[in-house]
Design an enzyme around this catalytic site. Structure first.
Site, PDB file in Angstrom:
ATOM      1  N   GLU A  84      91.207  26.567  35.249  1.00 53.96           N
ATOM      2  CA  GLU A  84      91.748  26.599  36.606  1.00 53.96           C
ATOM      3  C   GLU A  84      90.522  27.400  37.664  1.00 53.96           C
ATOM      4  O   GLU A  84      90.261  28.480  37.136  1.00 53.96           O
ATOM      5  CB  GLU A  84      92.872  27.398  36.959  1.00 53.96           C
TER       6      GLU A  84
ATOM      7  N   GLU B 192      97.858  32.177  28.765  1.00 53.85           N
ATOM      8  CA  GLU B 192      96.672  32.432  29.476  1.00 53.85           C
ATOM      9  C   GLU B 192      95.557  33.465  28.587  1.00 53.85           C
ATOM     10  O   GLU B 192      96.167  34.308  28.262  1.00 53.85           O
ATOM     11  CB  GLU B 192      96.849  32.973  30.793  1.00 53.85           C
TER      12      GLU B 192
ATOM     13  N   ASP C 241     104.798  28.678  34.678  1.00 53.34           N
ATOM     14  CA  ASP C 241     105.426  29.802  35.194  1.00 53.34           C
ATOM     15  C   ASP C 241     104.917  30.189  36.442  1.00 53.34           C
ATOM     16  O   ASP C 241     105.452  30.893  37.294  1.00 53.34           O
ATOM     17  CB  ASP C 241     104.953  31.345  34.402  1.00 53.34           C
ATOM     18  N   SER C 242     104.446  28.998  37.445  1.00 51.30           N
ATOM     19  CA  SER C 242     104.283  28.881  38.717  1.00 51.30           C
ATOM     20  C   SER C 242     105.790  28.605  39.274  1.00 51.30           C
ATOM     21  O   SER C 242     105.899  28.942  40.546  1.00 51.30           O
ATOM     22  CB  SER C 242     103.404  27.660  39.190  1.00 51.30           C
TER      23      SER C 242
ATOM     24  N   LYS D 135     101.759  26.980  26.337  1.00 53.31           N
ATOM     25  CA  LYS D 135     100.636  27.351  27.068  1.00 53.31           C
ATOM     26  C   LYS D 135     100.353  28.853  27.342  1.00 53.31           C
ATOM     27  O   LYS D 135     101.561  29.605  27.613  1.00 53.31           O
ATOM     28  CB  LYS D 135     100.332  26.538  28.421  1.00 53.31           C
TER      29      LYS D 135
ATOM     30  N   ASP E 141     105.011  27.398  29.479  1.00 56.65           N
ATOM     31  CA  ASP E 141     104.357  28.475  29.793  1.00 56.65           C
ATOM     32  C   ASP E 141     104.959  29.575  29.243  1.00 56.65           C
ATOM     33  O   ASP E 141     106.058  29.971  29.156  1.00 56.65           O
ATOM     34  CB  ASP E 141     104.147  28.690  31.411  1.00 56.65           C
TER      35      ASP E 141
HETATM   36  O1  KIV Z   1     101.801  27.682  35.910  1.00 57.84           O
HETATM   37  C1  KIV Z   1     101.450  26.841  36.301  1.00 57.84           C
HETATM   38  O2  KIV Z   1     101.706  25.931  37.034  1.00 57.84           O
HETATM   39  C2  KIV Z   1      99.905  26.636  35.888  1.00 57.84           C
HETATM   40  C3  KIV Z   1      99.113  25.550  36.322  1.00 57.84           C
HETATM   41  C4  KIV Z   1      98.811  25.823  37.532  1.00 57.84           C
HETATM   42  C5  KIV Z   1      98.151  25.147  35.388  1.00 57.84           C
HETATM   43  O3  KIV Z   1      99.552  27.045  34.837  1.00 57.84           O
END
Ligand code: KIV
Length: 276
Positions: free
Chosen positions: A181, A114, A43-44, A112, A82
């Protein structure tokens, strides 16, 4: 051979795993061809692709579209998507529905999310729905407001213990891998040694089972200085600036396009004469 979550599980203690973020077909295709083990549609993307100041505005629709583009490119790499902010924090049912969209429409092989022990019910429900889950502990960017900024986590004994407990709880709930992280290297090594699943670090030292980086950071495309944990493996920003500057100059002075980039017909004069 296409990597799967089994490839990841089997790598633990055998070889180091490489993961990079990817958000579009062209870039993912290059990375896949280079043998990266996994592509994370992080989600970056909210920051590096959409220009937001954090990841909080990313939607499930955003993720689905970018996951699908990356999944189409990945012949080899495991594709992980994500779960964006508020797609798994509201209820277990919504979590499964949203993760299901990443799988059925985005074609990811795993999601993924968090967070620690608080999310065990969500992880269990996803695993029950046959959706593999990668955990994410330490600096969890979706909690930037609660954490008071992007800071190294697990620095006090209590925080380190909580991180280890969360990692154990997530593993017990069925995650197949964990991202750590921005945590001290010694703590990350301890968590890695303790768990039987692969731990992928970002700013978590060399004791993890693998590494992940945001590709714009590691190829020098970021606007801001990259965080300390990033190593720049290339200077695409410089290369791109030079190339675009050369293009602008070539257009401005009429040097581009030249004959090599033009189409012609045999009797061009004759063709043009017939026009009225
Ligand atoms: O969103 C992302 O790019 C991430 C990585 C930094 C692990 O979660």
């Amino acid at each position: 051979m296409k990597n799967t979550v089994s490839t990841f599980r089997q790598a633990k203690g055998q070889r180091k795993l490489s993961m990079l973020t990817a958000y579009d077909y062209t870039t993912a295709r290059i990375m896949d061809g280079c043998g990266v083990d996994a592509l994370l549609v992080g989600d970056s993307l909210g920051m590096v692709m959409l220009g937001h100041s954090d990841t909080l505005s990313v939607t499930v629709d955003d993720m689905v579209r970018h996951c699908a583009a990356v999944a189409r490119a990945a012949d080899h790499a495991l594709v992980v998507g994500d779960m964006p902010y508020l797609s798994y924090q509201v209820s277990v049912a919504e979590t499964v529905r949203n993760a299901g969209r990443l799988v059925t429409e985005g074609r990811v092989q795993a999601v993924k999310l968090e967070g620690g022990a608080d999310f065990v019910p969500e992880v269990r429900a996803l695993v029950r729905a046959s959706i593999p889950v990668m955990g994410h502990l330490g600096l969890t960017p979706q909690s930037v407001n609660a954490l008071g900024g992007y800071k190294v986590q697990g620095k006090s004994p209590a925080a380190a213990q909580k991180l280890l407990d969360d990692a154990r709880a997530l593993q017990d709930a069925g995650i197949f891998a964990l991202v750590l992280e921005c945590v001290p290297a010694g703590l990350a090594a301890r968590v890695t040694a303790e768990l039987s699943i692969p731990v992928i670090g970002i700013g978590a030292g060399s004791g993890c089972d693998g590494q992940v980086l945001v590709w714009q950071d590691m190829l020098g495309l970021g606007e801001r200085p990259a965080p300390r944990f990033v190593r720049q493996f290339g200077a695409l920003g410089t290369a791109m600036r030079e190339s675009v500057t050369a293009y602008v100059a070539a257009v401005q002075c009429g040097e581009f396009p030249s004959a090599a980039q033009c189409y012609a017909v045999e009797d061009e004069a004759g063709l043009l004469e017939r026009l009225y």
